[in-house]
Design a protein around this motif. Structure first.
Motif, mmCIF file in Angstrom:
data_model
loop_
_atom_site.group_PDB
_atom_site.id
_atom_site.type_symbol
_atom_site.label_atom_id
_atom_site.label_comp_id
_atom_site.label_asym_id
_atom_site.label_seq_id
_atom_site.Cartn_x
_atom_site.Cartn_y
_atom_site.Cartn_z
ATOM 1 N N GLY A 285 0.819 -1.201 0.000
ATOM 2 C CA GLY A 285 0.000 0.000 0.000
ATOM 3 C C GLY A 285 0.856 1.256 0.000
ATOM 4 N N GLU A 286 2.143 1.131 0.380
ATOM 5 C CA GLU A 286 3.090 2.242 0.302
ATOM 6 C C GLU A 286 3.483 2.416 -1.153
ATOM 7 O OE1 GLU A 286 6.613 4.616 0.282
ATOM 8 O OE2 GLU A 286 6.503 2.545 -0.432
ATOM 9 N N GLU A 287 3.452 3.652 -1.638
ATOM 10 C CA GLU A 287 3.515 3.895 -3.074
ATOM 11 C C GLU A 287 4.768 3.360 -3.754
ATOM 12 O OE1 GLU A 287 2.945 8.071 -3.481
ATOM 13 O OE2 GLU A 287 4.880 8.623 -2.622
ATOM 14 N N ALA A 292 7.333 -1.017 -7.085
ATOM 15 C CA ALA A 292 8.263 -2.146 -7.222
ATOM 16 C C ALA A 292 7.513 -3.424 -7.575
ATOM 17 C CB ALA A 292 9.052 -2.332 -5.929
ATOM 18 N N SER A 293 6.356 -3.629 -6.963
ATOM 19 C CA SER A 293 5.571 -4.831 -7.231
ATOM 20 C C SER A 293 5.069 -4.865 -8.677
ATOM 21 C CB SER A 293 4.384 -4.902 -6.260
ATOM 22 O OG SER A 293 3.642 -6.076 -6.451
ATOM 23 N N PRO A 301 9.725 -0.810 0.029
ATOM 24 C CA PRO A 301 9.824 0.643 -0.172
ATOM 25 C C PRO A 301 11.204 1.071 -0.659
ATOM 26 C CG PRO A 301 8.886 0.107 1.978
ATOM 27 C CD PRO A 301 9.451 -1.161 1.426
ATOM 28 N N ARG A 302 11.215 2.226 -1.328
ATOM 29 C CA ARG A 302 12.461 2.825 -1.781
ATOM 30 C C ARG A 302 12.656 4.150 -1.057
ATOM 31 N NH1 ARG A 302 11.016 2.050 -8.242
ATOM 32 N NH2 ARG A 302 11.168 -0.230 -8.284
ATOM 33 N N ASN A 303 13.877 4.576 -1.031
ATOM 34 C CA ASN A 303 14.158 5.867 -0.398
ATOM 35 C C ASN A 303 13.517 7.008 -1.180
ATOM 36 O OD1 ASN A 303 15.812 5.006 1.791
ATOM 37 N ND2 ASN A 303 17.511 4.687 0.377
ATOM 38 N N LEU A 313 7.254 4.647 -11.720
ATOM 39 C CA LEU A 313 7.224 3.370 -12.427
ATOM 40 C C LEU A 313 8.246 3.372 -13.557
ATOM 41 C CD1 LEU A 313 5.664 0.652 -12.551
ATOM 42 C CD2 LEU A 313 4.130 1.745 -14.206
ATOM 43 N N TRP A 314 9.131 2.389 -13.520
ATOM 44 C CA TRP A 314 10.224 2.287 -14.504
ATOM 45 C C TRP A 314 10.972 3.622 -14.652
ATOM 46 C CZ3 TRP A 314 5.560 -0.328 -16.343
ATOM 47 C CH2 TRP A 314 5.618 -1.711 -16.124
ATOM 48 N N GLN A 315 11.128 4.286 -13.504
ATOM 49 C CA GLN A 315 11.895 5.537 -13.408
ATOM 50 C C GLN A 315 11.253 6.699 -14.179
ATOM 51 O OE1 GLN A 315 14.735 5.750 -11.265
ATOM 52 N NE2 GLN A 315 13.767 3.820 -10.715
#
Length: 596
Positions: A285-287, A292-293, A301-303, A313-315
């Motif tokens: 649920g964390e964006e 990533a999913s 999560p990412r920083n 999404l895809w940078q």
């Protein structure tokens, strides 16, 4: 075209479907066909009506007869008496829907009276699997308006002026998020819908998708036009099979009608949507974990920064809103920002959908103007606490939120006011607790959930929440020590400050809020080895009072033979042998056994 004299609306949400509303629909169609009434009476399977406590629900128009707790075997009587003979079946009517033999309209029923439906306006009204019914209620007019009458900047400015804030929990201004994504550099952008609703007891997004999937599809297309995206994804957990099915049908129908795909409304704008199924991990649920999913990676999560608006999404620049946020968009476009601002409060315009559950008479889905008080929600809409028990607290925001006490029943429900009380809006879970609820155990329950759902990426969340849970389990067993309360608070503050994502940062909230408002309960567990609510099993003791008539039923029901006494004499419980199962109390015919 058929013109029907009656419409039979049957709830097709998950709750009612689990109680066989699909079989009720089949029975209606079968009996109406047998009587030759199928060309006069239309059966419509809708989304959730909201009043889950009364389900399965059947409402028949034009009379507005509100039938509740309907079983398959009741259908024959409704068809023969109401639909064939014109005589309403009074015994099956919802008890609060009739006054002096006069049927109230649905909006006059106490549960609905103080609600204002914006995000839920079509739920329980239309067949979510029929795009023509959505179009009949001004569906896709907002998309047509923005594509033919508005520039992308005008769309964004309208959303900004409305004051709509993210309904997923954070409350960030939606228009600003759209603006940031629109201004981000990139020749490819994405629109995402976060339908990964994982809070215990929360079912707001699921119900919107089950009852009004086209509203979300239309809103995502509008967002795509506003930010310059031609592609979107709806990320939804696989545990929502009805919502997934209706989304698939809605997307297919929108493509067939030219409302998704190439050159929508004969303009240069093209937009397409796909569904991505999640496996039920709460952290998704964390964006950034959600992104990533979708990319096929493990949901972690990412920083931040960079934020998804710049690199998602895809940078690529990516806009993410949740289901309820999107459900408001078409109404704002059609009715204007000023209309939306007139609902709710100055800092929190509009409405909020809550899943009302726990110790409350009217469990279900409610949509209220921001600024409504907790007292109005719990007593006017929710119908109060069952069995005349005393209200104790309400948990808002799920595992990320906190408890609000009876001292704050008249506080308006707004983003800032809930945060000031140590809780949060969250996605919209609202769990009511009565006098029999142990607040230490509630904190333990939510932390146990968080520990299971932590992705394990960062040490404060992975290890810190486990240590907090161990301390809470120790306290509820009666093994707590005075220094444990200080350890809990110290750990909680460290985890909040040092965790990578929102899951860890908010995980200590239930513990901190219960310590803040119910410290006396923690101290009773630690110092007196007693659970004031009588809920912690290992701290319970059963006693036989002087009301005992010596019938021996308690002794005969005890699985460990710890009760002694002669016939017609006072019995005694051996506390060393007692396993605290409560069988004796359940068996006693004169309520002579109490627990402390």
């Amino acid at each position: 075209m058929n013109y029907f004299r009656s419409h039979v609306l049957i709830c097709g949400g998950t709750g009612c479907t689990s109680s066989k509303s699909d079989l009720i629909e089949e029975k209606f169609n079968e009996l109406l066909t047998d009587k030759g009434l199928n060309n006069e009476i239309k059966v419509v399977r809708t989304g959730c009506f909201g009043l889950c406590e009364a389900g399965p629900i059947v409402i028949i128009y034009p009379e507005g007869a509100f039938y509740s707790h309907i079983k398959v075997e009741d259908v024959k009587e409704i068809v023969e008496e109401h639909l064939y003979k014109g005589r309403i079946v009074k015994r099956l009517l919802y008890k609060h829907s009739v006054e002096d033999d006069v049927i109230k309209s649905i909006n006059e029923i106490g549960f609905y009276k103080k609600q204002v439906r914006v995000a839920l306006s079509h739920c329980g009204v239309i067949n979510p699997e029929d795009i023509t019914e959505y179009i009949a209620y001004n569906g896709y007019e907002a998309l047509g308006k923005v594509l033919t009458e508005m520039t992308p900047d005008e769309v964004i400015n309208t959303i900004k002026a409305s004051g709509l804030r993210g309904r997923g929990g954070g409350g960030f201004p939606t228009g600003l998020k759209w603006e940031f994504t629109a201004k981000a550099n990139g020749n490819k952008k994405y629109v995402l819908c976060n339908a990964d609703e994982g809070d215990p007891g929360a079912f707001m997004d699921r119900s919107i998708l089950e009852g009004d999937p086209h509203a979300v599809i239309e809103a995502m297309a509008i967002a795509g036009y506003a930010i310059g995206a031609d592609e979107g994804y709806i990320y939804i957990r696989a545990e929502y099979p009805i919502a997934v099915k209706r989304l698939e049908i809605a997307i297919k129908q929108a493509k067939e009608y030219g409302l998704l795909g190439r050159n929508i409304f004969h303009t240069d704008f093209s937009f397409d949507l796909e569904i991505r199924l999640g496996a039920g991990a709460f952290v998704c649920g964390e964006e950034t974990a959600l992104i990533a999913s979708i990319e096929g990676e493990r949901g972690m999560p990412r920083n931040k920064p960079p934020f998804p608006a710049n690199k998602g999404l895809w940078q690529k620049p990516t806009l993410i809103n949740n289901v309820e946020t999107y459900a408001n968009i078409p109404k704002i476009i059609l009715n204007g920002a000023d209309w939306f601002n007139e609902i709710g409060s100055e800092k929190s315009p509009g409405t909020k959908v809550f899943a009302l559950g726990g110790k409350i008479n009217n469990t279900g889905l409610v949509e209220i103007p921001m600024g409504t008080t907790l007292r109005e929600v719990i007593y006017d809409i929710g119908g109060g606490i069952p069995n005349e028990k005393k209200f104790k607290a309400v948990q808002t925001g799920g595992p990320s939120g906190g408890c609000i006490t009876s001292d704050h029943l008249d506080v308006p429900i707004e983003y800032e006011t809930l945060i000031a009380l140590g809780s949060m809006m969250g996605s919209g879970g609202m769990i009511v607790m009565d006098e029999d609820t142990c607040m230490v155990d509630i904190a333990r329950f939510f932390l146990d959930f968080t520990v299971d759902e932590s992705c394990g990426k960062c040490t404060p969340c992975r290890e810190g929440t486990k240590r907090m849970l161990e301390i809470l389990e120790k306290i509820t067993r009666g093994e707590g020590e005075p220094e444990d309360l200080e350890k809990l608070e110290s750990l909680a503050e460290t985890i909040k400050a040092a965790s990578l994502c929102g899951l860890g940062q908010t995980a200590p909230n239930p513990v901190l809020s219960t310590l803040r408002y119910f410290r006396d309960e923690y101290e009773a567990h630690v110092y007196e080895k007693r659970c004031p609510a009588g809920a912690c099993q290992e701290l319970l003791q059963y006693f036989i009072t002087d009301k005992c008539i010596g019938c021996t039923k308690c002794a005969r029901s005890c699985p460990v033979s710890c009760i002694s006494g002669k016939v017609k004499e006072l019995h005694v419980i051996d506390q060393e042998k007692c396993i605290k199962c409560g069988a004796c109390q359940a068996a006693c015919p004169v309520d002579a056994i109490i627990k402390k």
